[in-house]
Design a protein around this motif. Structure first.
Motif, PDB file in Angstrom:
ATOM      1  N   ARG A  59     -26.992   5.078  31.724  1.00 36.33           N
ATOM      2  CA  ARG A  59     -28.391   5.078  32.150  1.00 36.33           C
ATOM      3  C   ARG A  59     -29.131   6.243  31.524  1.00 36.33           C
ATOM      4  O   ARG A  59     -28.593   7.358  31.423  1.00 36.33           O
ATOM      5  N   ARG A  60     -30.356   5.955  31.136  1.00 31.91           N
ATOM      6  CA  ARG A  60     -31.206   7.039  30.666  1.00 31.91           C
ATOM      7  C   ARG A  60     -31.548   7.935  31.858  1.00 31.91           C
ATOM      8  O   ARG A  60     -31.777   7.444  32.959  1.00 31.91           O
ATOM      9  N   ALA A  61     -31.577   9.231  31.591  1.00 29.04           N
ATOM     10  CA  ALA A  61     -31.944  10.157  32.671  1.00 29.04           C
ATOM     11  C   ALA A  61     -33.311   9.802  33.217  1.00 29.04           C
ATOM     12  O   ALA A  61     -34.234   9.447  32.474  1.00 29.04           O
ATOM     13  N   ALA A  62     -33.447   9.852  34.534  1.00 26.26           N
ATOM     14  CA  ALA A  62     -34.724   9.478  35.183  1.00 26.26           C
ATOM     15  C   ALA A  62     -35.814  10.478  34.815  1.00 26.26           C
ATOM     16  O   ALA A  62     -35.556  11.635  34.542  1.00 26.26           O
TER      17      ALA A  62
ATOM     18  N   VAL B 294     -37.306   2.943  30.161  1.00 25.95           N
ATOM     19  CA  VAL B 294     -37.888   3.613  31.322  1.00 25.95           C
ATOM     20  C   VAL B 294     -36.860   4.599  31.877  1.00 25.95           C
ATOM     21  O   VAL B 294     -35.664   4.493  31.596  1.00 25.95           O
ATOM     22  N   GLY B 295     -37.307   5.559  32.650  1.00 26.75           N
ATOM     23  CA  GLY B 295     -36.384   6.455  33.318  1.00 26.75           C
ATOM     24  C   GLY B 295     -35.407   5.661  34.171  1.00 26.75           C
ATOM     25  O   GLY B 295     -35.817   4.797  34.940  1.00 26.75           O
ATOM     26  N   GLY B 296     -34.116   5.946  34.018  1.00 22.61           N
ATOM     27  CA  GLY B 296     -33.102   5.187  34.730  1.00 22.61           C
ATOM     28  C   GLY B 296     -32.775   3.857  34.090  1.00 22.61           C
ATOM     29  O   GLY B 296     -31.970   3.085  34.632  1.00 22.61           O
TER      30      GLY B 296
ATOM     31  N   GLY C 216     -40.821   4.099  26.988  1.00 26.94           N
ATOM     32  CA  GLY C 216     -40.694   3.475  28.294  1.00 26.94           C
ATOM     33  C   GLY C 216     -41.052   2.009  28.337  1.00 26.94           C
ATOM     34  O   GLY C 216     -41.455   1.492  29.379  1.00 26.94           O
ATOM     35  N   SER C 217     -40.864   1.312  27.214  1.00 30.39           N
ATOM     36  CA  SER C 217     -41.321  -0.083  27.145  1.00 30.39           C
ATOM     37  C   SER C 217     -40.231  -1.102  27.486  1.00 30.39           C
ATOM     38  O   SER C 217     -40.509  -2.300  27.537  1.00 30.39           O
ATOM     39  N   PHE C 218     -39.001  -0.628  27.763  1.00 32.50           N
ATOM     40  CA  PHE C 218     -37.914  -1.546  28.081  1.00 32.50           C
ATOM     41  C   PHE C 218     -37.171  -1.063  29.330  1.00 32.50           C
ATOM     42  O   PHE C 218     -37.059   0.139  29.585  1.00 32.50           O
TER      43      PHE C 218
ATOM     44  N   PHE D 113     -28.211  10.270  27.968  1.00 31.96           N
ATOM     45  CA  PHE D 113     -27.744   9.261  28.914  1.00 31.96           C
ATOM     46  C   PHE D 113     -26.752   9.871  29.900  1.00 31.96           C
ATOM     47  O   PHE D 113     -26.013  10.802  29.567  1.00 31.96           O
ATOM     48  N   GLY D 114     -26.732   9.314  31.094  1.00 31.50           N
ATOM     49  CA  GLY D 114     -25.765   9.691  32.110  1.00 31.50           C
ATOM     50  C   GLY D 114     -25.098   8.460  32.676  1.00 31.50           C
ATOM     51  O   GLY D 114     -25.337   7.339  32.225  1.00 31.50           O
TER      52      GLY D 114
END
Length: 286
Positions: A283-286, A150-152, A121-123, A210-211
């Motif tokens: 987007r990464r899944a939240a 990060v999520g999303g 979650g560092s970017f 990813f979505g």
């Protein structure tokens, strides 16, 4: 066999490390301005898709000589940009350029993004401009990159479409390797065209977590030199391996063919060939 540099890589990426941290990467480093200018027409749509904000933390995968990383740092003055690549020579070019520009919010790391232990979650954003097509295991690589977001968090890639869609490749291969099939590795093998199939891209990214995956075609001229002599010299250094196995007469004919092709593609801005890429957002899944 030469020793590998002391950088942790997945076993499947060792050949990539040898190439990019060897003569291949050294050629790209020595001609960094050429490679940056070659794809400069894609800069505007690429960064429009990335939507980098003032405070964003940006990861640039396969950053090469760091042009995209530095631009990301300029767009996120209260954030930071980290570029990772296998080529120590190109990373040194990137560091020197960042120092000249006085960019204090940018850092470069020699790393294999498939296995590098990025803090979770560092970017906020991960980007890669023609640098994400060389992983031995792209699902593992994008899963690892996804963990770093990060999520999303947003992912933006620029990857080449098929060789048939890219005039630059057809013209170069047609000149230097006439009569041979286009020298393209099969799907799934690391190469500039390994992500040319949009369905494969969607499957890889979906499996990696990813979505909101979108794959949009973009096309721009790609620059290869200031004039014909300049372009022929640059292309010969880049793709001269296609001449392997040919006798002297065949080599001379191939280079003469390349010169004629460069002459046909000479514009007011230099020698330019058509190119086609996919602009991929997810987007990464939240």
């Amino acid at each position: 066999m030469a020793d590998l540099p002391a950088v942790a890589v997945h076993p499947g990426n060792r050949d990539q490390l040898r190439a990019w941290d060897g003569d291949g990467g050294a050629y790209w480093a020595a001609r960094a301005e050429y490679f940056e200018r070659a794809v400069a027409r894609y800069t505007a749509p690429f960064f429009a898709a990335a939507g980098i904000g003032h405070h964003d933390r940006v990861l640039d995968v396969g950053c090469g000589s760091g042009g995209t990383t530095r631009e990301a740092a300029r767009r996120a003055p209260a954030g930071a940009a980290v570029g990772v690549d296998l080529s120590s020579a190109m990373l040194e070019v990137a560091r020197r350029a960042a120092e000249r520009e006085g960019l204090g919010n940018v850092r470069f790391v020699q790393a294999d993004a498939q296995v590098h232990p990025f803090p979770a979650g560092s970017f906020d954003v991960a980007v890669s401009r023609t640098g994400a097509m060389f992983f031995a295991d792209p699902v593992a690589a994008f899963t690892n990159i996804g963990r770093a977001l990060v999520g999303g968090g947003r992912l933006v890639l620029l990857v080449w479409q098929t060789p048939a869609a890219n005039e630059w490749f057809r013209e170069i291969a047609g000149s230097l390797a006439p009569g041979r099939p286009l020298p393209t590795p099969p799907p799934g093998v690391p190469s500039p065209f390994s992500l040319a199939d949009p369905d494969r891209v969607r499957t890889i990214l979906g499996t990696a977590g990813f979505g909101e995956i979108d794959v949009t075609g973009v096309a721009e001229p790609e620059w290869f030199g200031r004039d014909v002599d300049d372009a022929v010299s640059f292309i010969h250094g880049l793709a001269g391996w296609m001449l392997e196995g040919q006798d002297d007469d065949a080599r001379a004919r191939a280079l003469a063919d390349l010169r004629r092709s460069a002459e046909r593609h000479l514009t007011e801005d230099g020698v330019e060939f058509g190119s086609a890429a996919w602009l991929v957002t997810a987007r990464r899944a939240a």
